[in-house]
Design a protein around this motif. Structure first.
Motif, PDB file in Angstrom:
ATOM      1  N   LEU A  74     -30.164 -26.730  10.786  1.00 29.93           N
ATOM      2  CA  LEU A  74     -30.419 -26.550   9.358  1.00 29.93           C
ATOM      3  C   LEU A  74     -29.925 -27.763   8.567  1.00 29.93           C
ATOM      4  O   LEU A  74     -30.596 -28.225   7.641  1.00 29.93           O
ATOM      5  CB  LEU A  74     -29.734 -25.282   8.866  1.00 29.93           C
ATOM      6  N   ALA A  75     -28.765 -28.286   8.941  1.00 27.30           N
ATOM      7  CA  ALA A  75     -28.221 -29.451   8.244  1.00 27.30           C
ATOM      8  C   ALA A  75     -29.118 -30.670   8.419  1.00 27.30           C
ATOM      9  O   ALA A  75     -29.421 -31.382   7.451  1.00 27.30           O
ATOM     10  CB  ALA A  75     -26.810 -29.746   8.753  1.00 27.30           C
ATOM     11  N   LEU A  76     -29.547 -30.926   9.635  1.00 30.16           N
ATOM     12  CA  LEU A  76     -30.418 -32.069   9.896  1.00 30.16           C
ATOM     13  C   LEU A  76     -31.754 -31.935   9.179  1.00 30.16           C
ATOM     14  O   LEU A  76     -32.227 -32.874   8.534  1.00 30.16           O
ATOM     15  CB  LEU A  76     -30.650 -32.209  11.400  1.00 30.16           C
ATOM     16  N   ALA A  77     -32.355 -30.766   9.303  1.00 36.31           N
ATOM     17  CA  ALA A  77     -33.698 -30.577   8.741  1.00 36.31           C
ATOM     18  C   ALA A  77     -33.686 -30.624   7.227  1.00 36.31           C
ATOM     19  O   ALA A  77     -34.625 -31.141   6.606  1.00 36.31           O
ATOM     20  CB  ALA A  77     -34.273 -29.252   9.237  1.00 36.31           C
ATOM     21  N   ALA A  78     -32.646 -30.085   6.605  1.00 36.62           N
ATOM     22  CA  ALA A  78     -32.560 -30.101   5.149  1.00 36.62           C
ATOM     23  C   ALA A  78     -32.292 -31.505   4.625  1.00 36.62           C
ATOM     24  O   ALA A  78     -32.801 -31.895   3.566  1.00 36.62           O
ATOM     25  CB  ALA A  78     -31.469 -29.146   4.683  1.00 36.62           C
ATOM     26  N   ALA A  96     -34.445 -18.278  19.288  1.00 37.69           N
ATOM     27  CA  ALA A  96     -35.175 -17.403  18.374  1.00 37.69           C
ATOM     28  C   ALA A  96     -34.498 -17.334  17.009  1.00 37.69           C
ATOM     29  O   ALA A  96     -35.167 -17.362  15.959  1.00 37.69           O
ATOM     30  CB  ALA A  96     -35.299 -16.011  18.984  1.00 37.69           C
ATOM     31  N   LEU A  97     -33.176 -17.260  17.004  1.00 37.15           N
ATOM     32  CA  LEU A  97     -32.442 -17.200  15.741  1.00 37.15           C
ATOM     33  C   LEU A  97     -32.563 -18.511  14.968  1.00 37.15           C
ATOM     34  O   LEU A  97     -32.747 -18.505  13.742  1.00 37.15           O
ATOM     35  CB  LEU A  97     -30.971 -16.883  15.997  1.00 37.15           C
ATOM     36  N   THR A  98     -32.469 -19.630  15.660  1.00 42.91           N
ATOM     37  CA  THR A  98     -32.608 -20.920  14.994  1.00 42.91           C
ATOM     38  C   THR A  98     -33.983 -21.039  14.350  1.00 42.91           C
ATOM     39  O   THR A  98     -34.107 -21.493  13.201  1.00 42.91           O
ATOM     40  CB  THR A  98     -32.378 -22.076  15.979  1.00 42.91           C
ATOM     41  N   ALA A  99     -35.023 -20.632  15.071  1.00 47.19           N
ATOM     42  CA  ALA A  99     -36.373 -20.686  14.509  1.00 47.19           C
ATOM     43  C   ALA A  99     -36.490 -19.793  13.272  1.00 47.19           C
ATOM     44  O   ALA A  99     -37.076 -20.190  12.252  1.00 47.19           O
ATOM     45  CB  ALA A  99     -37.396 -20.271  15.570  1.00 47.19           C
ATOM     46  N   ARG A 100     -35.920 -18.597  13.345  1.00 49.04           N
ATOM     47  CA  ARG A 100     -35.958 -17.685  12.195  1.00 49.04           C
ATOM     48  C   ARG A 100     -35.215 -18.246  10.997  1.00 49.04           C
ATOM     49  O   ARG A 100     -35.683 -18.187   9.857  1.00 49.04           O
ATOM     50  CB  ARG A 100     -35.358 -16.336  12.580  1.00 49.04           C
ATOM     51  N   ASN A 101     -34.041 -18.794  11.255  1.00 47.64           N
ATOM     52  CA  ASN A 101     -33.219 -19.302  10.162  1.00 47.64           C
ATOM     53  C   ASN A 101     -33.836 -20.541   9.520  1.00 47.64           C
ATOM     54  O   ASN A 101     -33.748 -20.729   8.302  1.00 47.64           O
ATOM     55  CB  ASN A 101     -31.806 -19.590  10.662  1.00 47.64           C
TER      56      ASN A 101
END
Length: 210
Positions: A74-78, A96-101
């Motif tokens: 999330l930090a990298l992508a944002a 799966a959780l990373t993809a959802r988040n």
């Protein structure tokens, strides 16, 4: 519970929980679950890493090695919406959780993939990785950790770099020394709360073969 979070398919029931965490200055609503790393909090080591890494480049191919439920992803992508962020783990529930988040955060530059499959794909396609951020799974044991790190570090582009966070009392300094002996340029960038933050780049003569 004898099973650890680096099991591919956790047998423990996926009891999900919702959290709100501030990750590099951005508040995220996330879902975590039992059977994944640090399901109830933002892990201290991960927080130390995220507090001390510089902002990533605006573009490139980035890797979150051992993504868990996705805080580093999330930090990298944002921070770099123009980059491609690869999130990998051996734990299917983590992926799966990373993809959802990431989807919940509106981050469409994230791709999750099982570690062995992604490593094989990147090798086959000769795809370089420009940046790795990782809280690596030190508890898998020294030999396995060494093999894991050498496999993924070998994918770094010529000017790419990896940022790793490791507990001092779990061998951060000896790991840095070992990586240096393998031909990598390793520097300690921070020391906080018992953790070392290491930057790893290609050495002038390149890493040792084999």
């Amino acid at each position: 519970m004898s099973e650890h979070y680096f099991t591919a398919s956790p047998a423990v029931e996926a009891e999900e929980r919702a959290h709100r965490f501030t990750i590099r200055g951005v508040e995220h609503a996330v879902v975590t679950a039992s059977g994944v790393f640090s399901a109830d909090r933002l892990d201290k080591g991960t927080q130390v890493l995220l507090d001390h890494v510089p902002d990533p480049p605006k573009t490139g191919t980035f890797l979150d090695l051992g993504c868990g439920w996705g805080p580093i992803t999330l930090a990298l992508a944002a921070a770099a919406p123009g980059a491609t962020v690869l999130a990998t783990d051996v734990n299917e529930r983590s992926l799966a959780l990373t993809a959802r988040n990431a989807a919940a955060a509106g981050l469409d530059n994230v791709r999750t993939s099982q570690a062995e499959a992604l490593l094989a794909e990147l090798r086959q396609t000769s795809t370089p990785v420009d940046l790795i951020w990782s809280n690596p799974p030190v508890r898998i044991g020294k030999d396995a950790l060494h093999e894991l790190l050498l496999s993924w570090l070998a994918l770094l582009s010529a000017d790419g770099e990896a940022w790793l966070v490791v507990l001092k009392n779990l061998g951060a300094d000896s790991l840095a020394t070992w990586l240096t002996g393998q031909g990598w340029d390793v520097s300690r960038q921070a020391s906080s709360k018992g953790f070392r933050v290491l930057r790893v780049r290609r050495g002038p003569d390149g890493p040792v073969d084999g």
